[in-house]
Design a protein around this motif. Structure first.
Motif, PDB file in Angstrom:
ATOM      1  N   ILE A 175     -11.766  15.456  15.853  1.00 22.51           N
ATOM      2  CA  ILE A 175     -10.386  15.062  16.187  1.00 22.51           C
ATOM      3  C   ILE A 175      -9.975  15.692  17.515  1.00 22.51           C
ATOM      4  O   ILE A 175      -9.414  15.025  18.393  1.00 22.51           O
ATOM      5  N   GLU A 176     -10.239  16.986  17.661  1.00 23.27           N
ATOM      6  CA  GLU A 176      -9.844  17.681  18.890  1.00 23.27           C
ATOM      7  C   GLU A 176     -10.564  17.119  20.113  1.00 23.27           C
ATOM      8  O   GLU A 176      -9.945  16.914  21.169  1.00 23.27           O
ATOM      9  N   ASN A 177     -11.843  16.860  19.987  1.00 23.55           N
ATOM     10  CA  ASN A 177     -12.621  16.303  21.094  1.00 23.55           C
ATOM     11  C   ASN A 177     -12.097  14.908  21.463  1.00 23.55           C
ATOM     12  O   ASN A 177     -11.936  14.581  22.643  1.00 23.55           O
ATOM     13  N   THR A 178     -11.832  14.122  20.453  1.00 25.38           N
ATOM     14  CA  THR A 178     -11.292  12.780  20.673  1.00 25.38           C
ATOM     15  C   THR A 178      -9.923  12.854  21.332  1.00 25.38           C
ATOM     16  O   THR A 178      -9.636  12.114  22.277  1.00 25.38           O
ATOM     17  N   GLY A 179      -9.084  13.763  20.854  1.00 20.91           N
ATOM     18  CA  GLY A 179      -7.743  13.919  21.427  1.00 20.91           C
ATOM     19  C   GLY A 179      -7.787  14.278  22.907  1.00 20.91           C
ATOM     20  O   GLY A 179      -6.986  13.781  23.700  1.00 20.91           O
ATOM     21  N   ALA A 180      -8.735  15.135  23.275  1.00 18.74           N
ATOM     22  CA  ALA A 180      -8.866  15.523  24.685  1.00 18.74           C
ATOM     23  C   ALA A 180      -9.221  14.318  25.554  1.00 18.74           C
ATOM     24  O   ALA A 180      -8.693  14.166  26.663  1.00 18.74           O
ATOM     25  N   ILE A 210     -15.729   5.508  15.708  1.00 11.79           N
ATOM     26  CA  ILE A 210     -15.626   4.302  16.532  1.00 11.79           C
ATOM     27  C   ILE A 210     -14.275   4.277  17.240  1.00 11.79           C
ATOM     28  O   ILE A 210     -13.283   4.780  16.730  1.00 11.79           O
ATOM     29  N   GLY A 211     -14.301   3.699  18.413  1.00 10.77           N
ATOM     30  CA  GLY A 211     -13.081   3.532  19.190  1.00 10.77           C
ATOM     31  C   GLY A 211     -12.857   2.065  19.490  1.00 10.77           C
ATOM     32  O   GLY A 211     -13.789   1.272  19.489  1.00 10.77           O
ATOM     33  N   ASP A 212     -11.618   1.741  19.724  1.00 17.55           N
ATOM     34  CA  ASP A 212     -11.259   0.369  20.054  1.00 17.55           C
ATOM     35  C   ASP A 212     -11.662   0.052  21.502  1.00 17.55           C
ATOM     36  O   ASP A 212     -12.077   0.928  22.261  1.00 17.55           O
ATOM     37  N   GLY A 215      -7.233   3.102  19.639  1.00 23.29           N
ATOM     38  CA  GLY A 215      -7.376   3.796  18.368  1.00 23.29           C
ATOM     39  C   GLY A 215      -8.805   4.276  18.166  1.00 23.29           C
ATOM     40  O   GLY A 215      -9.756   3.652  18.627  1.00 23.29           O
ATOM     41  N   VAL A 216      -8.941   5.405  17.461  1.00 19.49           N
ATOM     42  CA  VAL A 216     -10.246   5.979  17.142  1.00 19.49           C
ATOM     43  C   VAL A 216     -10.277   6.303  15.659  1.00 19.49           C
ATOM     44  O   VAL A 216      -9.339   6.903  15.125  1.00 19.49           O
ATOM     45  N   LEU A 217     -11.355   5.890  15.000  1.00 14.66           N
ATOM     46  CA  LEU A 217     -11.530   6.172  13.579  1.00 14.66           C
ATOM     47  C   LEU A 217     -12.711   7.114  13.378  1.00 14.66           C
ATOM     48  O   LEU A 217     -13.810   6.865  13.885  1.00 14.66           O
ATOM     49  N   ILE A 218     -12.464   8.183  12.643  1.00 17.44           N
ATOM     50  CA  ILE A 218     -13.524   9.093  12.212  1.00 17.44           C
ATOM     51  C   ILE A 218     -13.741   8.792  10.734  1.00 17.44           C
ATOM     52  O   ILE A 218     -12.840   8.984   9.912  1.00 17.44           O
ATOM     53  N   VAL A 252      -4.720  15.837  13.665  1.00 14.06           N
ATOM     54  CA  VAL A 252      -4.448  14.478  14.158  1.00 14.06           C
ATOM     55  C   VAL A 252      -3.134  14.469  14.933  1.00 14.06           C
ATOM     56  O   VAL A 252      -3.062  13.955  16.061  1.00 14.06           O
ATOM     57  N   ALA A 253      -2.090  15.037  14.355  1.00 17.72           N
ATOM     58  CA  ALA A 253      -0.783  15.063  15.031  1.00 17.72           C
ATOM     59  C   ALA A 253      -0.861  15.808  16.356  1.00 17.72           C
ATOM     60  O   ALA A 253      -0.311  15.353  17.363  1.00 17.72           O
ATOM     61  N   ASP A 254      -1.573  16.949  16.363  1.00 19.65           N
ATOM     62  CA  ASP A 254      -1.726  17.712  17.609  1.00 19.65           C
ATOM     63  C   ASP A 254      -2.518  16.926  18.653  1.00 19.65           C
ATOM     64  O   ASP A 254      -2.184  16.951  19.837  1.00 19.65           O
ATOM     65  N   ALA A 255      -3.560  16.239  18.223  1.00 17.13           N
ATOM     66  CA  ALA A 255      -4.382  15.452  19.153  1.00 17.13           C
ATOM     67  C   ALA A 255      -3.578  14.317  19.772  1.00 17.13           C
ATOM     68  O   ALA A 255      -3.821  13.931  20.912  1.00 17.13           O
ATOM     69  N   GLU A 256      -2.610  13.804  19.024  1.00 12.93           N
ATOM     70  CA  GLU A 256      -1.823  12.666  19.505  1.00 12.93           C
ATOM     71  C   GLU A 256      -0.592  13.073  20.304  1.00 12.93           C
ATOM     72  O   GLU A 256       0.064  12.215  20.896  1.00 12.93           O
ATOM     73  N   LYS A 257      -0.279  14.364  20.359  1.00 10.93           N
ATOM     74  CA  LYS A 257       0.938  14.827  21.045  1.00 10.93           C
ATOM     75  C   LYS A 257       0.989  14.437  22.512  1.00 10.93           C
ATOM     76  O   LYS A 257       2.041  14.099  23.027  1.00 10.93           O
ATOM     77  N   ASP A 258      -0.132  14.539  23.188  1.00 12.64           N
ATOM     78  CA  ASP A 258      -0.159  14.335  24.635  1.00 12.64           C
ATOM     79  C   ASP A 258      -0.828  13.025  25.030  1.00 12.64           C
ATOM     80  O   ASP A 258      -1.300  12.880  26.154  1.00 12.64           O
TER      81      ASP A 258
END
Length: 144
Positions: A113-118, A75-77, A60-63, A16-22
Motif C-alpha cells: 500500500i505504501e509503495n503504491t501510494g508513493a 493490478i492498476g487501472d 485505481g490499484v487493487l492488492i 490505505v487512507a494515508d496512501a490516498e492523502k496526497d
C-alpha cells in the motif's frame, strides 16, 4: 472472515487512507481465503466487481491476497499503468513477498500500500476538491 484482528484491519485501512492523502489515486485491498484460479485473473475479476475501473482518472490499484493458498497480485487501472515504470508492479510484489516469506501478512500488505501510494502521489498528486471515490475498507470475498 476472521483473517485479521480488528487492530490489523484498522492498520490496513489506515495505510490505505494515508496512501490516498496526497493523491487522487485509489487503493483497495481484497482478501479471500482460497484462489483456485491464477491470482492475476482473480484480481482482474474483483477489480471490476468492486467498480475500480470507474475512477475519473483510471488510477485505481487493487492488492489481492488469497491467505490460505498464499497467492497474491497487484493490478492498476489504465491511467496508472500508463505512467509507472515498467518494473513497478514486480518490485512492489517483491517487497511484499519479502514480508510474506516470514509470515508477516499485514506488514507485506501495508508495504504494498505504501509503495503504491508513493507512486500514485508522484503521478497523480492530490487535486483541489478531490474526493475519495472508493471505500478504504478491506473487501473480504468468498470466491463468488
Amino acid at each position: 472472515m476472521a483473517v485479521f484482528t480488528e487492530e490489523e484491519q484498522q492498520r490496513i485501512q489506515t495505510a490505505v487512507a494515508d496512501a490516498e492523502k496526497d493523491t487522487s489515486g485509489e487503493v483497495r485491498v481484497c482478501i479471500e481465503k482460497t484462489c483456485t484460479d491464477d491470482p492475476l485473473n482473480r484480481a482482474v475479476k474483483y477489480f471490476t466487481q468492486l467498480g475500480m475501473e470507474k475512477t475519473r482518472l483510471r488510477n485505481g490499484v487493487l492488492i489481492y491476497v488469497a491467505t490460505v493458498d498464499r497467492k497474491f497480485a497487484i493490478i492498476g487501472d489504465a491511467g496508472i499503468n500508463a505512467v509507472v515504470p515498467a518494473n513497478f508492479w514486480d518490485s512492489t510484489k517483491e517487497e511484499m513477498l519479502s514480508q510474506f516469506k516470514y509470515g508477516n501478512l499485514v506488514e507485506g500488505i501495508v508495504s504494498g500500500i505504501e509503495n503504491t501510494g508513493a507512486q500514485l502521489k508522484k503521478y497523480f498528486p492530490y487535486m483541489l476538491n478531490d474526493k475519495n471515490e472508493l471505500p478504504d475498507d478491506i473487501a473480504f470475498m468468498d470466491g463468488n
